[in-house]
Design a protein around this motif. Structure first.
Motif, PDB file in Angstrom:
ATOM      1  N   THR A  68       5.407   7.888  15.446  1.00  0.00           N
ATOM      2  CA  THR A  68       4.850   7.171  16.582  1.00  0.00           C
ATOM      3  C   THR A  68       4.072   8.168  17.434  1.00  0.00           C
ATOM      4  O   THR A  68       4.132   9.389  17.204  1.00  0.00           O
ATOM      5  N   ILE A  69       3.343   7.658  18.417  1.00  0.00           N
ATOM      6  CA  ILE A  69       2.617   8.557  19.313  1.00  0.00           C
ATOM      7  C   ILE A  69       3.595   9.484  20.029  1.00  0.00           C
ATOM      8  O   ILE A  69       3.360  10.686  20.167  1.00  0.00           O
ATOM      9  N   ALA A  70       4.736   8.936  20.453  1.00  0.00           N
ATOM     10  CA  ALA A  70       5.744   9.746  21.159  1.00  0.00           C
ATOM     11  C   ALA A  70       6.287  10.862  20.275  1.00  0.00           C
ATOM     12  O   ALA A  70       6.459  12.000  20.730  1.00  0.00           O
ATOM     13  N   SER A  71       6.565  10.561  19.003  1.00  0.00           N
ATOM     14  CA  SER A  71       7.107  11.589  18.104  1.00  0.00           C
ATOM     15  C   SER A  71       6.053  12.639  17.795  1.00  0.00           C
ATOM     16  O   SER A  71       6.379  13.816  17.627  1.00  0.00           O
ATOM     17  N   CYS A  72       4.777  12.230  17.725  1.00  0.00           N
ATOM     18  CA  CYS A  72       3.700  13.201  17.490  1.00  0.00           C
ATOM     19  C   CYS A  72       3.543  14.128  18.691  1.00  0.00           C
ATOM     20  O   CYS A  72       3.351  15.337  18.535  1.00  0.00           O
ATOM     21  N   VAL A  73       3.632  13.557  19.884  1.00  0.00           N
ATOM     22  CA  VAL A  73       3.554  14.364  21.108  1.00  0.00           C
ATOM     23  C   VAL A  73       4.685  15.381  21.136  1.00  0.00           C
ATOM     24  O   VAL A  73       4.485  16.563  21.433  1.00  0.00           O
ATOM     25  N   GLU A  74       5.889  14.940  20.818  1.00  0.00           N
ATOM     26  CA  GLU A  74       7.045  15.844  20.812  1.00  0.00           C
ATOM     27  C   GLU A  74       6.862  16.956  19.791  1.00  0.00           C
ATOM     28  O   GLU A  74       7.155  18.126  20.079  1.00  0.00           O
ATOM     29  N   GLU A  75       6.364  16.621  18.608  1.00  0.00           N
ATOM     30  CA  GLU A  75       6.163  17.622  17.564  1.00  0.00           C
ATOM     31  C   GLU A  75       5.157  18.676  18.003  1.00  0.00           C
ATOM     32  O   GLU A  75       5.360  19.876  17.781  1.00  0.00           O
ATOM     33  N   ILE A  76       4.077  18.240  18.642  1.00  0.00           N
ATOM     34  CA  ILE A  76       3.057  19.180  19.104  1.00  0.00           C
ATOM     35  C   ILE A  76       3.603  20.076  20.208  1.00  0.00           C
ATOM     36  O   ILE A  76       3.385  21.298  20.203  1.00  0.00           O
ATOM     37  N   LEU A  94      -5.083  16.764  29.035  1.00  0.00           N
ATOM     38  CA  LEU A  94      -4.305  17.105  27.847  1.00  0.00           C
ATOM     39  C   LEU A  94      -4.303  15.945  26.852  1.00  0.00           C
ATOM     40  O   LEU A  94      -4.422  16.154  25.639  1.00  0.00           O
ATOM     41  N   ALA A  95      -4.166  14.724  27.352  1.00  0.00           N
ATOM     42  CA  ALA A  95      -4.174  13.556  26.468  1.00  0.00           C
ATOM     43  C   ALA A  95      -5.482  13.466  25.696  1.00  0.00           C
ATOM     44  O   ALA A  95      -5.490  13.153  24.499  1.00  0.00           O
ATOM     45  N   SER A  96      -6.587  13.755  26.377  1.00  0.00           N
ATOM     46  CA  SER A  96      -7.896  13.727  25.706  1.00  0.00           C
ATOM     47  C   SER A  96      -7.968  14.772  24.603  1.00  0.00           C
ATOM     48  O   SER A  96      -8.543  14.534  23.533  1.00  0.00           O
ATOM     49  N   GLU A  97      -7.365  15.956  24.863  1.00  0.00           N
ATOM     50  CA  GLU A  97      -7.352  17.023  23.865  1.00  0.00           C
ATOM     51  C   GLU A  97      -6.523  16.640  22.638  1.00  0.00           C
ATOM     52  O   GLU A  97      -6.805  17.087  21.523  1.00  0.00           O
ATOM     53  N   LEU A  98      -5.518  15.812  22.846  1.00  0.00           N
ATOM     54  CA  LEU A  98      -4.601  15.467  21.755  1.00  0.00           C
ATOM     55  C   LEU A  98      -5.016  14.234  20.965  1.00  0.00           C
ATOM     56  O   LEU A  98      -4.362  13.900  19.969  1.00  0.00           O
ATOM     57  N   VAL A  99      -6.085  13.585  21.381  1.00  0.00           N
ATOM     58  CA  VAL A  99      -6.513  12.370  20.673  1.00  0.00           C
ATOM     59  C   VAL A  99      -6.783  12.651  19.203  1.00  0.00           C
ATOM     60  O   VAL A  99      -6.285  11.938  18.310  1.00  0.00           O
ATOM     61  N   THR A 100      -7.565  13.691  18.932  1.00  0.00           N
ATOM     62  CA  THR A 100      -7.924  13.987  17.533  1.00  0.00           C
ATOM     63  C   THR A 100      -6.727  14.386  16.682  1.00  0.00           C
ATOM     64  O   THR A 100      -6.502  13.805  15.613  1.00  0.00           O
ATOM     65  N   PRO A 101      -5.916  15.380  17.103  1.00  0.00           N
ATOM     66  CA  PRO A 101      -4.782  15.758  16.246  1.00  0.00           C
ATOM     67  C   PRO A 101      -3.772  14.633  16.030  1.00  0.00           C
ATOM     68  O   PRO A 101      -3.237  14.480  14.930  1.00  0.00           O
ATOM     69  N   ILE A 102      -3.508  13.832  17.058  1.00  0.00           N
ATOM     70  CA  ILE A 102      -2.538  12.749  16.892  1.00  0.00           C
ATOM     71  C   ILE A 102      -3.118  11.630  16.036  1.00  0.00           C
ATOM     72  O   ILE A 102      -2.404  11.022  15.224  1.00  0.00           O
ATOM     73  N   ARG A 120      -3.012   8.934  11.121  1.00  0.00           N
ATOM     74  CA  ARG A 120      -4.021   8.381  10.211  1.00  0.00           C
ATOM     75  C   ARG A 120      -4.602   7.065  10.723  1.00  0.00           C
ATOM     76  O   ARG A 120      -4.880   6.144   9.960  1.00  0.00           O
ATOM     77  N   LYS A 121      -4.765   7.020  12.019  1.00  0.00           N
ATOM     78  CA  LYS A 121      -5.413   5.862  12.633  1.00  0.00           C
ATOM     79  C   LYS A 121      -5.839   6.272  14.043  1.00  0.00           C
ATOM     80  O   LYS A 121      -5.263   7.199  14.634  1.00  0.00           O
ATOM     81  N   PRO A 122      -6.854   5.622  14.588  1.00  0.00           N
ATOM     82  CA  PRO A 122      -7.320   6.005  15.930  1.00  0.00           C
ATOM     83  C   PRO A 122      -6.293   5.653  17.006  1.00  0.00           C
ATOM     84  O   PRO A 122      -5.602   4.633  16.920  1.00  0.00           O
ATOM     85  N   VAL A 123      -6.193   6.518  17.989  1.00  0.00           N
ATOM     86  CA  VAL A 123      -5.299   6.269  19.119  1.00  0.00           C
ATOM     87  C   VAL A 123      -6.079   6.479  20.413  1.00  0.00           C
ATOM     88  O   VAL A 123      -7.097   7.185  20.442  1.00  0.00           O
ATOM     89  N   LYS A 124      -5.605   5.892  21.484  1.00  0.00           N
ATOM     90  CA  LYS A 124      -6.281   6.002  22.767  1.00  0.00           C
ATOM     91  C   LYS A 124      -5.583   7.048  23.641  1.00  0.00           C
ATOM     92  O   LYS A 124      -4.367   7.210  23.586  1.00  0.00           O
ATOM     93  N   SER A 125      -6.394   7.728  24.436  1.00  0.00           N
ATOM     94  CA  SER A 125      -5.841   8.788  25.291  1.00  0.00           C
ATOM     95  C   SER A 125      -4.840   8.229  26.296  1.00  0.00           C
ATOM     96  O   SER A 125      -3.885   8.909  26.682  1.00  0.00           O
ATOM     97  N   GLY A 126      -5.015   6.962  26.707  1.00  0.00           N
ATOM     98  CA  GLY A 126      -4.083   6.366  27.654  1.00  0.00           C
ATOM     99  C   GLY A 126      -2.683   6.263  27.095  1.00  0.00           C
ATOM    100  O   GLY A 126      -1.694   6.505  27.802  1.00  0.00           O
ATOM    101  N   ALA A 127      -2.578   5.916  25.806  1.00  0.00           N
ATOM    102  CA  ALA A 127      -1.263   5.818  25.169  1.00  0.00           C
ATOM    103  C   ALA A 127      -0.621   7.198  25.051  1.00  0.00           C
ATOM    104  O   ALA A 127       0.596   7.347  25.204  1.00  0.00           O
ATOM    105  N   ILE A 128      -1.451   8.203  24.781  1.00  0.00           N
ATOM    106  CA  ILE A 128      -0.932   9.572  24.678  1.00  0.00           C
ATOM    107  C   ILE A 128      -0.464  10.052  26.043  1.00  0.00           C
ATOM    108  O   ILE A 128       0.591  10.695  26.174  1.00  0.00           O
ATOM    109  N   MET A 129      -1.233   9.741  27.081  1.00  0.00           N
ATOM    110  CA  MET A 129      -0.852  10.169  28.428  1.00  0.00           C
ATOM    111  C   MET A 129       0.476   9.543  28.837  1.00  0.00           C
ATOM    112  O   MET A 129       1.317  10.195  29.468  1.00  0.00           O
ATOM    113  N   MET A 130       0.708   8.304  28.452  1.00  0.00           N
ATOM    114  CA  MET A 130       1.970   7.650  28.765  1.00  0.00           C
ATOM    115  C   MET A 130       3.129   8.356  28.053  1.00  0.00           C
ATOM    116  O   MET A 130       4.206   8.563  28.633  1.00  0.00           O
ATOM    117  N   ALA A 131       2.893   8.768  26.783  1.00  0.00           N
ATOM    118  CA  ALA A 131       3.929   9.473  26.023  1.00  0.00           C
ATOM    119  C   ALA A 131       4.217  10.834  26.643  1.00  0.00           C
ATOM    120  O   ALA A 131       5.364  11.284  26.677  1.00  0.00           O
TER     121      ALA A 131
END
Length: 218
Positions: A3-11, A32-40, A45-56
């Motif tokens: 999930t986005i949360a598990s990817c954030v934790e791993e990074i 930071l969320a914008s920086e993590l859009v590409t790696p996450i 293996r699918k596009p994610v939005k920076s807003g969802a990453i920022m929430m995580a």
């Protein structure tokens, strides 16, 4: 499933400096969320939005004692003497059935000479000897029958006396390594006993490393 949360934790777990910055609330979550859009996105293996990453990121809970515990700071402020020894050499040999015999010869030769620095560490496949460069001829003589993997001269050792309860304090070594890493200091070797911690650095880094370790008291 990732999930986005598990990817954030791993990074964050792979980048402890960044994790600590988050724990201290000194990170711009949006940037930071914008920086993590590409790696996450690549991890999922699918596009994610920076807003969802920022929430995580905002929901992420770093370890509560990540460098901020009162007990850890008390230990850092009570570190003992810091001793510097220069003119050291580091030898690495492949482990063998005769290596201990060679080691015993060196120990017997050195005796209880307080002016000689000597440390021996045995790993699974190889062993390392750190010794005063003035004693190199003895190493080369007694270990002549061993397979030498490497040798490095012009090294210095910085030894720190640790409080007796240091083994009960989580994050103590991390704080030492973190300070040295922030200063861009490369460690050549690390040697430790229960209440003593020694880092081996090239001579060009010794003054900078000593100053960095001394600042741990602050």
């Amino acid at each position: 499933m990732k999930t986005i949360a598990s990817c954030v934790e791993e990074i964050l777990l792979s980048q402890p400096f960044l994790e600590e910055a988050i724990s201290r609330n000194i990170v711009n979550y949006s940037a930071l969320a914008s920086e993590l859009v590409t790696p996450i996105s690549e991890m999922l293996r699918k596009p994610v939005k920076s807003g969802a990453i920022m929430m995580a990121l905002r929901r992420y809970s770093p370890p509560p004692d990540l460098g901020n515990s009162v007990r850890l700071k008390k230990v850092l402020n009570s570190l003992g003497d810091i001793t510097v020894r220069s003119n050291l050499s580091n030898y690495t040999f492949k482990n063998s059935t005769t290596l201990y015999t060679s080691h015993a010869k060196v120990i017997k030769k050195l005796g209880d000479n307080p002016n000689t620095f000597y440390a021996f560490t045995r790993g699974i496949h190889e062993s390392t000897i750190v010794i005063s460069s003035s004693e190199q001829e003895h190493i080369e003589r007694y270990f002549s029958g061993e397979v030498q993997i490497g040798v490095q001269n012009d090294l210095s050792a910085i030894s720190i006396s640790l409080p007796e309860d240091n083994t009960k304090i989580a994050g103590l070594y991390y704080q030492i390594f973190k300070r040295l890493a922030w200063e861009g200091i490369t460690l050549y070797e690390v040697v430790s006993t229960t209440n003593e911690f020694t880092v081996l650095v090239e001579d060009q880094y010794v003054n900078k490393a000593f100053s960095a370790i001394k600042r741990l008291h602050s």
